[in-house]
Design a protein around this motif. Structure first.
Motif, PDB file in Angstrom:
ATOM      1  N   THR A 252      97.156  -7.227 110.098  1.00 41.90           N
ATOM      2  CA  THR A 252      97.341  -7.422 108.667  1.00 41.90           C
ATOM      3  C   THR A 252      98.708  -8.047 108.391  1.00 41.90           C
ATOM      4  N   PHE A 253      98.774  -8.742 107.266  1.00 45.90           N
ATOM      5  CA  PHE A 253     100.053  -9.332 106.866  1.00 45.90           C
ATOM      6  C   PHE A 253     100.866  -8.369 106.008  1.00 45.90           C
ATOM      7  N   LYS A 254     100.301  -7.221 105.693  1.00 51.91           N
ATOM      8  CA  LYS A 254     101.042  -6.291 104.851  1.00 51.91           C
ATOM      9  C   LYS A 254     102.252  -5.779 105.636  1.00 51.91           C
ATOM     10  N   GLY A 255     103.411  -6.091 105.147  1.00 51.61           N
ATOM     11  CA  GLY A 255     104.639  -5.654 105.789  1.00 51.61           C
ATOM     12  C   GLY A 255     104.863  -6.274 107.151  1.00 51.61           C
ATOM     13  N   VAL A 256     104.328  -7.450 107.347  1.00 50.97           N
ATOM     14  CA  VAL A 256     104.409  -8.014 108.699  1.00 50.97           C
ATOM     15  C   VAL A 256     105.820  -8.486 109.015  1.00 50.97           C
ATOM     16  N   ARG A 259     108.434  -6.380 111.079  1.00 48.52           N
ATOM     17  CA  ARG A 259     107.740  -5.350 111.853  1.00 48.52           C
ATOM     18  C   ARG A 259     107.937  -5.637 113.338  1.00 48.52           C
ATOM     19  N   THR A 260     107.931  -4.603 114.165  1.00 46.74           N
ATOM     20  CA  THR A 260     107.963  -4.818 115.607  1.00 46.74           C
ATOM     21  C   THR A 260     106.555  -4.634 116.151  1.00 46.74           C
ATOM     22  N   GLU A 261     106.061  -5.695 116.836  1.00 47.47           N
ATOM     23  CA  GLU A 261     104.672  -5.646 117.308  1.00 47.47           C
ATOM     24  C   GLU A 261     104.620  -5.489 118.818  1.00 47.47           C
ATOM     25  N   SER A 268     107.401  -6.237 123.583  1.00 47.68           N
ATOM     26  CA  SER A 268     107.257  -6.147 122.136  1.00 47.68           C
ATOM     27  C   SER A 268     108.137  -7.206 121.503  1.00 47.68           C
ATOM     28  N   VAL A 269     107.818  -7.506 120.255  1.00 48.37           N
ATOM     29  CA  VAL A 269     108.539  -8.581 119.595  1.00 48.37           C
ATOM     30  C   VAL A 269     108.716  -8.216 118.124  1.00 48.37           C
ATOM     31  N   LYS A 270     109.872  -8.641 117.606  1.00 47.68           N
ATOM     32  CA  LYS A 270     110.114  -8.401 116.186  1.00 47.68           C
ATOM     33  C   LYS A 270     109.619  -9.639 115.431  1.00 47.68           C
ATOM     34  N   VAL A 271     108.871  -9.422 114.381  1.00 52.74           N
ATOM     35  CA  VAL A 271     108.311 -10.555 113.647  1.00 52.74           C
ATOM     36  C   VAL A 271     109.408 -11.164 112.778  1.00 52.74           C
ATOM     37  N   ASP A 272     109.881 -12.333 113.187  1.00 54.69           N
ATOM     38  CA  ASP A 272     110.890 -13.034 112.405  1.00 54.69           C
ATOM     39  C   ASP A 272     110.431 -14.468 112.200  1.00 54.69           C
ATOM     40  N   GLU A 273     111.295 -15.301 111.692  1.00 49.20           N
ATOM     41  CA  GLU A 273     110.922 -16.681 111.400  1.00 49.20           C
ATOM     42  C   GLU A 273     110.405 -17.385 112.658  1.00 49.20           C
ATOM     43  N   ASN A 274     111.112 -17.176 113.768  1.00 43.66           N
ATOM     44  CA  ASN A 274     110.735 -17.888 114.987  1.00 43.66           C
ATOM     45  C   ASN A 274     109.377 -17.436 115.508  1.00 43.66           C
ATOM     46  N   TYR A 275     109.135 -16.123 115.441  1.00 43.23           N
ATOM     47  CA  TYR A 275     107.841 -15.640 115.941  1.00 43.23           C
ATOM     48  C   TYR A 275     106.691 -16.169 115.074  1.00 43.23           C
ATOM     49  N   ILE A 276     106.881 -16.201 113.781  1.00 41.44           N
ATOM     50  CA  ILE A 276     105.819 -16.711 112.895  1.00 41.44           C
ATOM     51  C   ILE A 276     105.549 -18.185 113.210  1.00 41.44           C
ATOM     52  N   ARG A 277     106.644 -18.918 113.359  1.00 45.08           N
ATOM     53  CA  ARG A 277     106.488 -20.343 113.655  1.00 45.08           C
ATOM     54  C   ARG A 277     105.737 -20.539 114.982  1.00 45.08           C
ATOM     55  N   GLU A 278     106.175 -19.760 115.977  1.00 45.34           N
ATOM     56  CA  GLU A 278     105.511 -19.882 117.276  1.00 45.34           C
ATOM     57  C   GLU A 278     104.043 -19.472 117.190  1.00 45.34           C
ATOM     58  N   PRO A 283      99.463 -20.025 119.097  1.00 49.39           N
ATOM     59  CA  PRO A 283      99.039 -18.669 118.686  1.00 49.39           C
ATOM     60  C   PRO A 283      98.725 -17.742 119.850  1.00 49.39           C
ATOM     61  N   ASN A 284      98.334 -18.277 120.990  1.00 49.34           N
ATOM     62  CA  ASN A 284      97.898 -17.375 122.055  1.00 49.34           C
ATOM     63  C   ASN A 284      99.006 -17.045 123.044  1.00 49.34           C
ATOM     64  N   LYS A 285     100.221 -17.430 122.697  1.00 51.68           N
ATOM     65  CA  LYS A 285     101.321 -17.153 123.623  1.00 51.68           C
ATOM     66  C   LYS A 285     101.694 -15.688 123.579  1.00 51.68           C
ATOM     67  N   LYS A 286     101.844 -15.171 122.365  1.00 49.86           N
ATOM     68  CA  LYS A 286     102.175 -13.748 122.241  1.00 49.86           C
ATOM     69  C   LYS A 286     101.178 -13.114 121.278  1.00 49.86           C
ATOM     70  N   VAL A 287     100.099 -12.597 121.843  1.00 53.42           N
ATOM     71  CA  VAL A 287      99.055 -12.004 121.004  1.00 53.42           C
ATOM     72  C   VAL A 287      99.332 -10.525 120.866  1.00 53.42           C
ATOM     73  N   VAL A 288      99.246 -10.038 119.650  1.00 50.75           N
ATOM     74  CA  VAL A 288      99.491  -8.622 119.410  1.00 50.75           C
ATOM     75  C   VAL A 288      98.434  -7.795 120.134  1.00 50.75           C
ATOM     76  N   SER A 289      98.914  -6.789 120.816  1.00 53.64           N
ATOM     77  CA  SER A 289      98.032  -5.958 121.635  1.00 53.64           C
ATOM     78  C   SER A 289      96.879  -5.387 120.803  1.00 53.64           C
ATOM     79  N   GLY A 290      95.697  -5.413 121.394  1.00 52.58           N
ATOM     80  CA  GLY A 290      94.526  -4.845 120.730  1.00 52.58           C
ATOM     81  C   GLY A 290      93.761  -5.836 119.880  1.00 52.58           C
TER      82      GLY A 290
END
Lengths: 318, 167, 226, 545
Positions: A252-256, A259-261, A268-278, A283-290
């Motif tokens: 979900t994008f709520k509070g994304v 957030r640390t995913e 794990s990764v913190k969702v910041d500008e760079n992660y969103i851009r990447e 998209p399949n480089k760092k897929v959120v677990s599950g």
């Protein structure tokens, strides 16, 4: 995506919004009335015979006529002539639908599960929204990235399958200055029925403006967060990412933002500008677990300003 | 032995009056066998002669058809059998021809893809590749080589196996 | 049944093939014999159309990827293919003779000929086994499994897909045919056949000839022309 | 039947009184090992009715889901499985074997005065193959369902779908052999086992339609076999023939598939036409008008059906040339179908019509096939098909042909021959109620879909535009009436087994041979091998006098 309904032109058919619609509708009505006449022609005798020859006694006198060569020939030849006529009526409209005029505007169309991407001659790209000028023939050169899809605009009366590994084409010339709907009509999986798109028909001048500036008629440039909100809806983010915390295909994008995913590979990764851009570009480089790695790349589909706008918007979704 | 099969069904082919139906003389079989062997040698030999795209195919099919007819007519006794069995057999071939013929009326006359590709060098040579044309404009330099290599996309592309269809 | 057997001229029947009797729903032995053969012919039709799909695929892809097909077919061993053709033609020959000797009440000869046919079939499969293992070793495999490196043309995988499907299904037919031949061989040993009743031999023969007939087309198309 | 003094009021002579094929031997084993075509027919009948029930449940679920635009009772992937299984069960488990394998098996030998089909053991084998195929299909449902649509189009079915496609297609593959064997058996039986005097032109027309059906089964089904085999290999080993990433051609799959599946449409409808002919002839008490025209039109339909498969592919990307050829040839299927329609009307003309329950089904068949056939003309026209292809118009059209014509004819035939098969009469009033609800519910459900389709509603949609919702809801209400109609029909027939009055040998006063023996028949079918002296549907002189 919120789509306007298809307008009806008559009890049966949607409104005619392309140049070939009228011929196809005429063919439709020819066979329709022919069918009505033939059906009545069959059912009235049936009803009459049921009444007239209803059994009165066990010893009713029945006809001993068992055949009539004259009748057989008649009701073979007359329908034969009729159906050959129908074939040519169908062929004529179809030839027009198959051969695009030479001056047609070519738009490259790619279908995939479950979205439509349109690439315009100057390189502009629109997703799930086909923008065409009114009064100019448009030819779509279509291919699919995965399975069979089919391009169908009821108001235009055109349909053509989109096949992986080959190009198929369809053309039309829109005559009505308004929006209509494009369906996928070849079954393509879970999202088949959501694979609709808006067809925006506009004046040639508005179309040119849109090509140059990306602004729809009467539109002003949007602030980044609002542009991002619009992109969220028009670029199909909403089919996989919710805003209210519920789980769809992706997180979900709520509070994304912030957030640390947990990533599938254990890090794990913190969702910041760079992660969103990447995530948008690879998209399949760092897929959120599950979650399944199914997101398509948006590389080439989003301008830099669009990416910035999406980041700005995601910051506001809390 | 008047009740032998086929005697009243197959009038000819069993002239010896024996009750056994149309037992063919041994030499018919040996003759057939030699013909088949001979034709096998011929067809192998013909394949070494280059007769062009269709030439070799036609010769090979012609010889194969002669061989097949010999097998069907003599080994399978179709020549002496009920006519209806021959009709069954021929109709199978007929429907096969219809199947292949009409299907090819499609596949032989489709082929629009190359023409469009040549005319429209957008960077979509390989619809299965993940990258697509840039937003800003199609770089002309990038498009040209892609168009040149477009005759056999899979052969030219770097790694077709690396991007299989989704499973 | 006895009345019926009588009507058929029973003495010879019991002498020649004691186990045979006309099934109750046939009026006479002739009808039963003809019915069986017509059934087999209809079955052969289905076989032809089953292979027909693959022939259709061959025709289409050959014209689509002609260079690939030419290149790929050079990787088939036409000597082995040729040997197999001769083996299969010989087996067809002995099968035809087996039917003939069954018609003539020559039981021992029938057995011998069937045994030779069986041996030919086995030999065909042995050759096929060597061919297959060679292809597998070289990575000359269908479609996505194709790994052979030194190919200049585009789609050899399609050729090998058709090759393996066609020869594979044909091979399955050979195996089934061997089972059938073994079955009639054993029945022949039990004196079940005679000049009055040899329908199973003839029908299995028809099937076997069709297997040969399919190969007659497969060999030139796959090995020689490509 | 010759000596009326020795038979009782049910037509039984003392020798066979109380004996029939049902009670000759007893026990499950005697059924499972039987080679009696009548018992095999009954087992087929029960099996296809189970298949019909299964397909029917899925149909009701699909319609229920479509009551509202968004989720009603299931999610999108469940919906996709539901419509796939509805289609697959109805086509492969029910319609294709329905009339030929159950009614055909039972009545074909009886109608030609034979004791059995030509190859009784092969007949049993075909039943077992059908069961094995059905088990694979059921296994597919249990182990993950199938969501490809009954057409198994590639590349979705060969690569993308994650469901049990292999199990389902293998099941269909095996059932194909069952269908081939039935067809083969019928052809040989009709050629070799006709009773003395039963010439080709004395055969009831149902048998001509079965003969035409059998031709298709033998010629077309093997192509389905190889198609499905290639699909299975494609999915399991990526052989690439249909896979565009490997150079294959997904449209080729459609050619392969429809080369079988279009003629298969006539495997479904031709026997229905045959049954309708029997019902109309019996209940108008007169000889069929244009016997040869109806007989030859069956064969003509069978042959032309092989030339028209590409009309399923007008928008598939096939060459324009092919589409034009296919469209032209397609119209020639309409002509023999029309000839049949006219001759059926000719049969009613000058007759003495009784409105028995089977006759109601027969007349409903004329009405529904009229609509189903005529709406086919829309889809055969190239330009009109551009708009209607893959919309609900197509759904409505083929339901009028498959369900409205074939299934209605099947149930008509079931009512027609029920007394002969079971020896029991059913409750006519209840059967009429069942019929009426079925007929009303059917038109209610499916005529609505013609409107939906022309307005542009695509088929196989889980979710749809709100503007289509009222018509969808209307169609769904109709499906409940339709379901209720079938439920009542089933109850009526099932109840007759317990409480029905014993059936006389010839309750409808029919002229064909199967009624000239006891109800139910003895294992050998006829006490004395019949010798036919009358033309088809001709009655003995003293009766017509």
């Amino acid at each position: 995506m919120r789509l306007d309904p298809i307008e009806l032109g008559s009890f049966w058919m949607p409104k005619q919004s392309s140049t070939i619609a009228q011929e196809i509708d005429t063919a439709w009505y020819i066979v329709y009335w022919l069918d009505v006449v033939m059906f009545v022609g069959l059912m009235v005798p049936l009803a009459y015979f049921m009444y007239r020859y209803k059994r009165r006694t066990a010893k009713d006198k029945v006809s001993d006529v068992t055949h009539s060569t004259t009748l057989e020939i008649t009701w073979t030849i007359i329908p034969s002539i009729m159906v050959i006529g129908l074939f040519f009526v169908g062929l004529s409209g179809w030839m027009k639908a198959m051969v695009a005029p030479g001056n047609a505007l070519e738009i490259r169309t790619t279908a995939e599960m479950y979205m439509w991407t349109f690439t315009y001659p100057n390189g502009n790209v629109s997703v799930n929204e086909l923008v065409v000028p009114k009064g100019q023939p448009v030819k779509l050169i279509m291919s699919s990235k995965d399975v069979l899809h089919s391009f169908f605009v009821p108001e235009f009366r055109v349909k053509q399958d989109v096949v992986p590994g080959t190009y198929t084409t369809v053309w039309f010339e829109a005559t009505e200055n308004r929006d209509t709907i494009l369906f996928c009509t070849e079954y393509c999986g879970v999202g088949h029925s959501d694979m609709m798109a808006r067809v925006r028909v506009m004046e040639k001048a508005d179309y040119d403006t849109w090509q140059e500036t990306g602004l729809m008629p009467g539109e002003k440039p949007l602030p980044p967060a609002e542009l991002g909100k619009k992109l969220y809806a028009t670029r199909s983010c909403n089919t996989c990412h919710s805003l209210d915390g519920s789980r769809i295909q992706g997180p979900t994008f709520k509070g994304v933002f912030g957030r640390t995913e947990q990533i599938a590979d254990g890090t794990s990764v913190k969702v910041d500008e760079n992660y969103i851009r990447e995530s948008l570009l690879e998209p399949n480089k760092k897929v959120v677990s599950g979650y399944p790695a199914v997101m398509p790349t948006y590389k080439g589909l989003l301008k830099e300003t669009d990416i910035d706008a999406l980041i700005a918007y995601l910051k506001t979704v809390q | 032995m008047s009740t032998s099969h086929a005697e009243h069904d197959h009038g000819h082919g069993s002239g010896n009056g024996d009750h056994v139906p149309h037992v063919l003389p041994f030499k018919v079989y040996i003759g057939t066998f030699s013909t088949l062997l001979f034709l096998t040698v011929v067809t192998v030999g013909a394949s070494y002669v280059d007769l062009g795209h269709m030439g070799n195919l036609i010769v090979a099919l012609l010889i194969a058809t002669i061989k097949a007819s010999v097998v069907a007519l003599i080994f399978m006794h179709l020549k002496w059998d009920h006519k209806f069995h021959a009709i069954i057999f021929v109709s199978a071939l007929l429907f096969l021809a219809v199947f292949i013929g009409i299907t090819m009326s499609d596949t032989q006359f489709r082929g629009e893809a190359e023409a469009i590709e040549a005319k429209n060098p957008v960077d979509l040579k390989d619809p299965f590749k993940a990258e697509r044309a840039g937003d800003v404009a199609v770089p002309k330099a990038a498009a040209a080589p892609a168009a040149a290599g477009s005759a056999a996309p899979a052969a030219g592309s770097a790694a077709p196996a690396a991007t299989p269809a989704k499973h | 049944m006895s009345a019926k057997a009588e009507a058929l001229g029973g003495a010879e029947e019991t002498k020649l093939s004691p186990q045979f009797h006309v099934a109750h729903h046939f009026d006479k032995a002739d009808t039963q014999f003809d019915a069986g053969r017509m059934g087999v012919w209809l079955f052969l039709v289905t076989e032809i159309l089953l292979f027909g799909g693959l022939f259709c695929a061959f025709a289409i892809f050959r014209s689509k990827y002609f260079p690939s097909f030419v290149e790929a077919h050079h990787h088939l061993d036409r000597v082995m293919g040729g040997i197999n053709t001769i083996v299969l033609i010989s087996s067809s020959f002995t099968m035809a003779l087996a039917v003939r000797s069954a018609q003539k009440n020559e039981k021992k000869k029938t057995t011998l000929l069937l045994a030779i046919t069986l041996a030919c079939a086995a030999m065909f499969l042995v050759v096929k086994y060597f061919e297959y293992s060679h292809k597998i070793h070289d990575g000359l495999l269908p479609g996505g499994n194709f790994t052979a490196a030194d190919f200049a043309s585009g789609h050899p995988g399609i050729f090998f897909a058709i090759y393996f499907m066609m020869t594979g299904i044909h091979g399955v037919h050979v195996v089934i045919g061997m089972g059938l031949i073994l079955w009639i061989l054993l029945r022949n040993q039990k004196n079940e056949f005679s000049s009055r009743y040899y329908a199973p031999v003839e029908n299995v023969g028809l099937y076997w000839h069709l297997v040969d007939l399919v190969w007659i087309y497969l060999f030139p198309l796959l090995y020689l022309v490509g | 039947m010759a000596n009326t003094a020795t038979v009782d009021e049910l037509g039984h002579s003392p020798e066979v009184r109380g004996k029939n094929y049902l009670n000759q031997t007893a026990g499950v084993w005697s059924w499972l090992t039987t080679v009696d075509h009548k018992r095999i027919g009954i087992m087929y009948l029960v099996s296809v009715l189970v298949g019909f029930g299964l397909g029917g449940i899925f149909a009701l679920l699909v319609r229920l889901e479509l009551l509202t635009a968004k989720k009603t009772i299931m999610d999108a992937s469940q919906y996709n499985q539901a419509f796939t299984l509805h289609g697959a069960a109805m086509v492969f488990l029910f319609i294709i074997p329905s009339i030929p394998a159950s009614l055909g098996n039972f009545f074909l030998p009886l109608m030609i005065g034979a004791k059995d089909v030509a190859f009784p053991r092969l007949n049993l084998l075909s039943l077992y193959l059908y069961w094995i195929g059905a088990i694979f299909m059921l296994a597919a449902i249990v182990t993950g369902g199938v969501d490809t649509g009954w057409t198994f189009y590639v590349p979705y079915a060969s690569g993308v779908s994650t469901t049990s496609v292999i199990s389902a297609t293998f099941g269909v593959f095996v059932m194909g052999f069952s269908s081939i064997l039935t067809g083969l058996n019928f052809i040989v039986t009709l050629h070799k086992l006709r009773a003395p005097g039963m010439s080709w032109y004395r055969m009831p027309l149902f048998l001509w339609s079965l003969y035409a059906t059998s031709i298709i089964q033998v010629l077309a089904t093997p192509v389905l076999g190889i198609t499905l085999l290639l699909l299975i290999f494609e999915r399991a080993f990526h052989i690439g023939i249909f896979d565009p990433t490997l150079g294959g051609d997904p449209v080729l799959f459609q050619h392969f598939f429809w080369f079988y599946s279009h003629p298969a449409v006539y495997i479904m409808i031709l026997p229905g036409m045959g049954v309708a002919t029997e019902i109309l002839a019996t209940n108008s008490q007169r000889r069929v008008f244009g016997y040869k025209a109806i007989a030859f039109s069956s064969v003509a339909i069978a042959l032309v059906s092989f030339l028209v498969w590409g009309h399923h592919m007008f928008v598939s990307g096939q060459s324009e040339l092919s589409s034009a050829i296919f469209s032209f040839l397609t119209f020639f299927v309409a002509i023999p179908s029309g000839v049949k329609m006219f001759n059926w009307l000719g049969t009613l003309w000058g007759g003495s019509i009784r409105f028995t329950v089977p006759m109601l089904y027969g007349i409903a068949f004329l009405f529904l096939f009229g609509i189903g056939g005529l709406t086919g003309l829309f889809l055969g026209m190239l330009s009109v098909d551009l708009h209607l292809h893959d919309t609900y118009f197509v759904v409505a059209h083929f339901h009028y042909v498959m369900m409205g014509s074939t299934a209605i004819a099947f149930f008509g035939g079931l009512h027609h021959w029920w007394p002969k098969m079971t020896g029991k009469m059913y409750d006519e009033k209840l059967a009429r109620v069942g019929f009426a609800l079925t007929f009303i519910g059917f038109n209610w459900t499916f005529f609505t879909q013609f409107i939906l389709g022309t307005r542009g509603m695509p088929r196989r949609y889980y979710n749809y535009l709100d503007q289509y919702q009222p018509l969808h809801a209307f169609s769904t209400y109709g499906s409940w009436v339709l379901g209720l109609g079938f439920l009542i029909t089933f109850i009526c027939l099932a109840r007759s087994l317990k409480t029905g009055a014993p059936a006389p040998a010839n309750p409808w006063d029919s002229a064909t041979l199967e009624w000239q023996t006891q109800s139910p028949p003895i294992t050998e079918n006829f006490e004395k091998a019949p010798i036919v002296t009358l033309d088809a549907y001709e009655r003995p002189a003293e009766e017509t006098a």
